[in-house]
Design an enzyme around this catalytic site. Structure first.
Site, PDB file in Angstrom:
ATOM      1  N   SER A  78     -28.816 -41.258 -14.164  1.00 24.23           N
ATOM      2  CA  SER A  78     -27.819 -42.133 -13.611  1.00 24.23           C
ATOM      3  C   SER A  78     -27.941 -42.376 -12.107  1.00 24.23           C
ATOM      4  O   SER A  78     -28.832 -43.016 -11.632  1.00 24.23           O
ATOM      5  CB  SER A  78     -26.451 -41.432 -14.061  1.00 24.23           C
ATOM      6  OG  SER A  78     -25.390 -42.239 -13.765  1.00 24.23           O
ATOM      7  N   LEU A  79     -27.026 -41.796 -11.526  1.00 22.78           N
ATOM      8  CA  LEU A  79     -27.216 -41.759  -9.915  1.00 22.78           C
ATOM      9  C   LEU A  79     -28.556 -41.390  -9.380  1.00 22.78           C
ATOM     10  O   LEU A  79     -29.267 -41.796  -8.555  1.00 22.78           O
ATOM     11  CB  LEU A  79     -26.018 -41.254  -9.129  1.00 22.78           C
ATOM     12  CG  LEU A  79     -26.273 -41.257  -7.636  1.00 22.78           C
ATOM     13  CD1 LEU A  79     -26.084 -42.520  -7.432  1.00 22.78           C
ATOM     14  CD2 LEU A  79     -25.055 -40.328  -6.939  1.00 22.78           C
TER      15      LEU A  79
END
Length: 245
Positions: free
Chosen positions: A90-91
């Site tokens: 994700s991030l």
């Protein structure tokens, strides 16, 4: 190596490749501990521990991508000391890409591979409502819906007060950061969950714009946090990719 920023829980001086692991927003490097004894013998895992979590819990978290990259680049000699692979979820995928982009601009050695898990391509804007500036109770409600923050933290008011600055800072970066759409001479593999409503196929396919190599995609039967619910399958796929290097 153990520093504030990097931790190598199982040092392997004979390793020929280092795997740098970047956790998701609000995540701690401990999510990768189950990987330590399950990857090929020639791999050394390096956990990236940004401020505001883990052993750095009491440090103010970074709320801008450039602050993360500036701290990482202070250790660019270590990052490029051996052939390496970046894995981000994700991030964490977008942090990994921005670090690779910055290494390229600095004429530093790039990773031999990057694995981008559960993330839109970072040069695309988020299509979701920004979360980081929501009032406290509404922000916590959204965190509960995302299902990535442990319930024992969400249910504990004191713990939430401790972790809210980190979560808001991470989500500010997730909501606001946009990468330069620059194709790198870096092979990228993309992991995604079939049931991940946060990432569309077009957002996954756009990773191809960031690599001069054909991007390979790998599906998992889970939602956005399949890295936790299907960890053995993720580890097995990462092992296959690393074994082929």
């Amino acid at each position: 190596m153990t520093t504030k920023l990097f931790t190598t829980p199982k040092p392997n001086p004979q390793a020929t490749i280092r795997l740098f692991c970047f956790p998701y927003a609000g995540g701690a490097p401990s999510i990768f501990i189950p990987w330590l004894d399950k990857l090929p013998a020639h791999i050394e895992i390096v956990l990236v521990q940004l401020p505001g979590r883990g052993a750095r819990l009491m440090e103010p978290p970074h709320d801008k991508m450039h602050l993360i990259i500036e701290e990482l680049m202070q250790h660019s000699d270590f990052i490029t000391q051996k052939p390496c692979v970046f894995f981000g979820h994700s991030l964490g995928s977008r942090v990994a890409y921005e670090l690779a982009y910055t290494l390229q601009k600095a004429n530093k050695t790039l990773p031999v591979k990057m694995i981008a898990s559960a993330s839109r391509a970072p040069h695309l804007a988020s299509q979701k409502q920004p979360l980081y500036h929501l009032p406290k109770q509404e922000f916590i409600k959204k965190l509960r819906e995302l299902n990535g923050t442990p319930q024992e933290i969400l249910a504990n008011a004191e713990l939430m007060d401790l972790f809210l600055p980190l979560l808001r800072a991470d989500f500010e970066i997730a909501d606001c950061y946009r990468a330069e759409p620059c194709p790198l001479p870096l092979p990228i593999d993309v992991f995604f969950g079939h049931d991940d409503v946060d990432i569309s196929q077009a957002q996954r396919d756009a990773w191809q714009s960031l690599s001069s190599f054909p991007v390979q995609q790998h599906a998992f039967n889970g939602d956005h946090f399949f890295i936790n619910t299907l960890s053995d399958q993720v580890i097995a796929k990462v092992s296959d990719i690393l074994a082929s290097l």
